[in-house]
Scaffold this motif. Structure first.
Motif, PDB file in Angstrom:
ATOM      1  N   GLY A 192      -2.727   1.173   8.574  1.00 31.64           N
ATOM      2  CA  GLY A 192      -4.108   1.197   8.088  1.00 31.64           C
ATOM      3  C   GLY A 192      -4.915   0.014   8.603  1.00 31.64           C
ATOM      4  O   GLY A 192      -6.069   0.170   9.029  1.00 31.64           O
ATOM      5  N   LEU A 193      -4.306  -1.173   8.584  1.00 34.31           N
ATOM      6  CA  LEU A 193      -4.999  -2.364   9.082  1.00 34.31           C
ATOM      7  C   LEU A 193      -5.227  -2.258  10.580  1.00 34.31           C
ATOM      8  O   LEU A 193      -6.314  -2.577  11.083  1.00 34.31           O
ATOM      9  CB  LEU A 193      -4.177  -3.612   8.744  1.00 34.31           C
ATOM     10  CG  LEU A 193      -4.778  -4.954   9.178  1.00 34.31           C
ATOM     11  CD1 LEU A 193      -6.171  -5.153   8.596  1.00 34.31           C
ATOM     12  CD2 LEU A 193      -3.858  -6.108   8.759  1.00 34.31           C
ATOM     13  N   MET A 204      -2.280  -4.923  -5.642  1.00 33.20           N
ATOM     14  CA  MET A 204      -2.479  -5.838  -4.525  1.00 33.20           C
ATOM     15  C   MET A 204      -2.758  -5.074  -3.237  1.00 33.20           C
ATOM     16  O   MET A 204      -3.274  -5.632  -2.269  1.00 33.20           O
ATOM     17  CB  MET A 204      -1.238  -6.723  -4.345  1.00 33.20           C
ATOM     18  CG  MET A 204      -1.439  -7.926  -3.446  1.00 33.20           C
ATOM     19  SD  MET A 204      -2.558  -9.161  -4.152  1.00 33.20           S
ATOM     20  CE  MET A 204      -1.509  -9.878  -5.421  1.00 33.20           C
ATOM     21  N   ALA A 205      -2.430  -3.803  -3.203  1.00 37.89           N
ATOM     22  CA  ALA A 205      -2.559  -2.957  -2.014  1.00 37.89           C
ATOM     23  C   ALA A 205      -3.932  -3.082  -1.367  1.00 37.89           C
ATOM     24  O   ALA A 205      -4.950  -3.090  -2.049  1.00 37.89           O
ATOM     25  CB  ALA A 205      -2.307  -1.502  -2.393  1.00 37.89           C
ATOM     26  N   SER A 215       0.829  -1.204   0.000  1.00 35.36           N
ATOM     27  CA  SER A 215       0.000   0.000   0.000  1.00 35.36           C
ATOM     28  C   SER A 215       0.865   1.256   0.000  1.00 35.36           C
ATOM     29  O   SER A 215       0.563   2.243  -0.672  1.00 35.36           O
ATOM     30  CB  SER A 215      -0.914   0.010   1.232  1.00 35.36           C
ATOM     31  OG  SER A 215      -1.828  -1.061   1.195  1.00 35.36           O
ATOM     32  N   GLY A 216       1.964   1.225   0.764  1.00 28.55           N
ATOM     33  CA  GLY A 216       2.835   2.384   0.886  1.00 28.55           C
ATOM     34  C   GLY A 216       3.523   2.768  -0.408  1.00 28.55           C
ATOM     35  O   GLY A 216       3.935   3.919  -0.578  1.00 28.55           O
ATOM     36  N   ASP A 224       1.789  -1.660  15.346  1.00 28.56           N
ATOM     37  CA  ASP A 224       1.898  -1.619  13.883  1.00 28.56           C
ATOM     38  C   ASP A 224       3.259  -1.084  13.467  1.00 28.56           C
ATOM     39  O   ASP A 224       3.982  -0.502  14.276  1.00 28.56           O
ATOM     40  CB  ASP A 224       0.751  -0.824  13.245  1.00 28.56           C
ATOM     41  CG  ASP A 224       0.888   0.676  13.388  1.00 28.56           C
ATOM     42  OD1 ASP A 224       1.845   1.239  12.828  1.00 28.56           O
ATOM     43  OD2 ASP A 224       0.026   1.298  14.039  1.00 28.56           O
ATOM     44  N   ASP A 225       3.602  -1.330  12.204  1.00 30.21           N
ATOM     45  CA  ASP A 225       4.950  -1.003  11.720  1.00 30.21           C
ATOM     46  C   ASP A 225       5.053   0.361  11.037  1.00 30.21           C
ATOM     47  O   ASP A 225       6.045   0.668  10.387  1.00 30.21           O
ATOM     48  CB  ASP A 225       5.454  -2.096  10.774  1.00 30.21           C
ATOM     49  CG  ASP A 225       4.627  -2.199   9.500  1.00 30.21           C
ATOM     50  OD1 ASP A 225       3.663  -1.402   9.336  1.00 30.21           O
ATOM     51  OD2 ASP A 225       4.934  -3.061   8.655  1.00 30.21           O
ATOM     52  N   ARG A 226       4.002   1.165  11.162  1.00 29.85           N
ATOM     53  CA  ARG A 226       3.979   2.525  10.620  1.00 29.85           C
ATOM     54  C   ARG A 226       4.001   2.573   9.090  1.00 29.85           C
ATOM     55  O   ARG A 226       4.164   3.651   8.507  1.00 29.85           O
ATOM     56  CB  ARG A 226       5.145   3.360  11.162  1.00 29.85           C
ATOM     57  CG  ARG A 226       5.068   3.604  12.654  1.00 29.85           C
ATOM     58  CD  ARG A 226       4.680   5.034  12.948  1.00 29.85           C
ATOM     59  NE  ARG A 226       4.576   5.301  14.376  1.00 29.85           N
ATOM     60  CZ  ARG A 226       4.481   6.511  14.890  1.00 29.85           C
ATOM     61  NH1 ARG A 226       4.498   7.562  14.115  1.00 29.85           N
ATOM     62  NH2 ARG A 226       4.342   6.677  16.183  1.00 29.85           N
ATOM     63  N   THR A 227       3.849   1.447   8.411  1.00 30.62           N
ATOM     64  CA  THR A 227       3.671   1.485   6.957  1.00 30.62           C
ATOM     65  C   THR A 227       2.200   1.781   6.677  1.00 30.62           C
ATOM     66  O   THR A 227       1.341   1.657   7.558  1.00 30.62           O
ATOM     67  CB  THR A 227       4.040   0.146   6.302  1.00 30.62           C
ATOM     68  OG1 THR A 227       3.133  -0.876   6.762  1.00 30.62           O
ATOM     69  CG2 THR A 227       5.473  -0.253   6.632  1.00 30.62           C
TER      70      THR A 227
END
Length: 386
Positions: free
Chosen positions: A185-186, A132-133, A112-113, A177-180
């Motif tokens: 978002g998830l 695929m995002a 997504s990023g 979360d990993d900040r991506t």
């Protein structure tokens, strides 16, 4: 009357010229249709990109064998492949290179990023894009050329949040979360769903998609009495995270998204993997509309079993090709309306269609868990509202 040798020579020359001209005409009747592809093909996420590319490759090879006619000529589909390194800045550069190559459509990016910033380039160039995002933001930008290969995080996050509270009986949930764009978002969607289901978020922690030590974060969570931990991010982080949970005596279940539902996670987490949960868009491969047929074709071509993303990439490619067939053209402005109105039966679903934003109409999310070092299906959640 005798035929002179010079006349015979002339006749033979004309015949050869005609034959050669026929061959030239046949060669010219083939048109190259370039489809762009970008994903991480090096680094810790390379296995995701390779899986996606294999699915696309299988679809294009099948299409080439069919001799599809587009714009009056037989189409030869070619993948213009680029490594975006899962890096947003690199992705924009790659997107410009792909657009400059005059591709007829874009199948990617993976993350997504990378997809979101790159999508502006494709929109400006008038290139239809199927990515695929899974971040909701991707298809909510107001572009009419953006479509998905998988269910968005809005639907997946909702299913996971309810699962943790209702099925795992976890009233207190910690979120990492990993900040991506994907991970954050998830996680945001999961938080909303947990609260709607009556649960409480007792901790919200952040890491990065390069980190390997989560001891401080996990120690903090341990003190807050969380009954389940959700992680939005990659298997490169969730694997070590699960190991460190075991070391710290954290017995709560780790729950994550589809990027954790991988063999890489099992390898990295080792014996600690058991009891981990992960969500995945759609239904298990064996119960997909043509899942077993796809798996057999994939294994015959690549001598390996397909990963999570290959069947969705395969369908994404065929969605674009089918739209081109319906329009009789590989020109973006001609087949884009056909793509928006697409209805087809594919490998992953018998009812592939898009809504007004380019999201898939059919929504299903499957929850998996690790037992005996293997991923096993727990339940499939179908959203009948769409």
């Amino acid at each position: 009357m005798k035929t002179s040798s010079s006349f015979k020579t002339l006749t033979s020359t004309v015949a050869l010229a005609c034959a050669f001209g026929g061959l030239m005409s046949a060669a010219q009747a083939e048109t190259t249709v370039r489809l762009g592809f970008a994903a991480p093909l090096t680094g810790p996420q390379a296995h995701y990109g390779e899986d996606m590319r294999n699915g696309l490759t299988l679809a294009l090879e099948e299409a080439n064998a069919k001799g599809i006619k587009l714009d009056g000529d037989t189409a030869k589909f070619v993948l213009v492949s680029k490594d975006d390194q899962a890096d947003p800045r690199t992705a924009v550069q790659v997107a410009q290179q792909i657009a400059d190559a005059k591709v007829n459509g874009m199948l990617g990016h993976f993350n997504s990023g990378t997809t979101i910033p790159a999508s502006r380039v494709y929109n400006d160039a008038g290139i239809p894009q199927i990515a695929m995002a899974t971040s909701p933001e991707y298809t909510l930008q107001g572009y009419d050329n953006t479509f998905r290969m998988m269910t968005s995080d809005t639907q997946q996050g909702a299913a996971v949040g309810v699962f943790m509270v209702k099925d795992l009986k976890a009233k207190k949930v910690a979120i990492i979360d990993d900040r991506t764009a994907y991970g954050q978002g998830l996680a945001d969607q999961v938080i909303q769903a947990v609260k709607r289901a009556g649960g409480t978020v007792v901790a919200r922690e952040y890491t990065t998609d390069k980190a390997s030590d989560f001891t401080a974060i996990l120690t903090s969570i341990k003190a807050k009495g969380a009954e389940a931990i959700f992680f939005g991010g990659l298997d490169a982080q969730s694997g070590p995270m699960r190991r460190q949970m075991a070391t710290l005596g954290l017995t709560q279940p780790l729950v994550s998204g589809e990027m954790t539902r991988s063999d890489t996670f099992l390898r990295l987490a080792g014996d600690s993997a058991n009891g981990t949960y992960a969500s995945l868009a759609g239904v298990p491969l064996k119960t997909m509309a043509q899942g077993e047929k796809f798996a057999a074709a994939y294994k015959a071509r690549f001598k390996a079993d397909p990963g999570v993303y290959a069947p969705y990439a395969y369908d994404g490619a065929w969605n674009m090709i089918t739209a081109m067939q319906a329009a009789g053209s590989a020109k973006g402005d001609k087949y884009l309306p056909k793509l928006a109105g697409l209805k087809r039966s594919g490998a992953t679903s018998a009812n592939i269609a898009y809504d007004k934003n380019g999201d898939l109409n059919e929504v299903a999310v499957t929850i998996y868990t690790v037992k005996g070092g293997k991923w096993e299906e727990v339940k499939t959640i179908v959203d009948s509202a769409k």
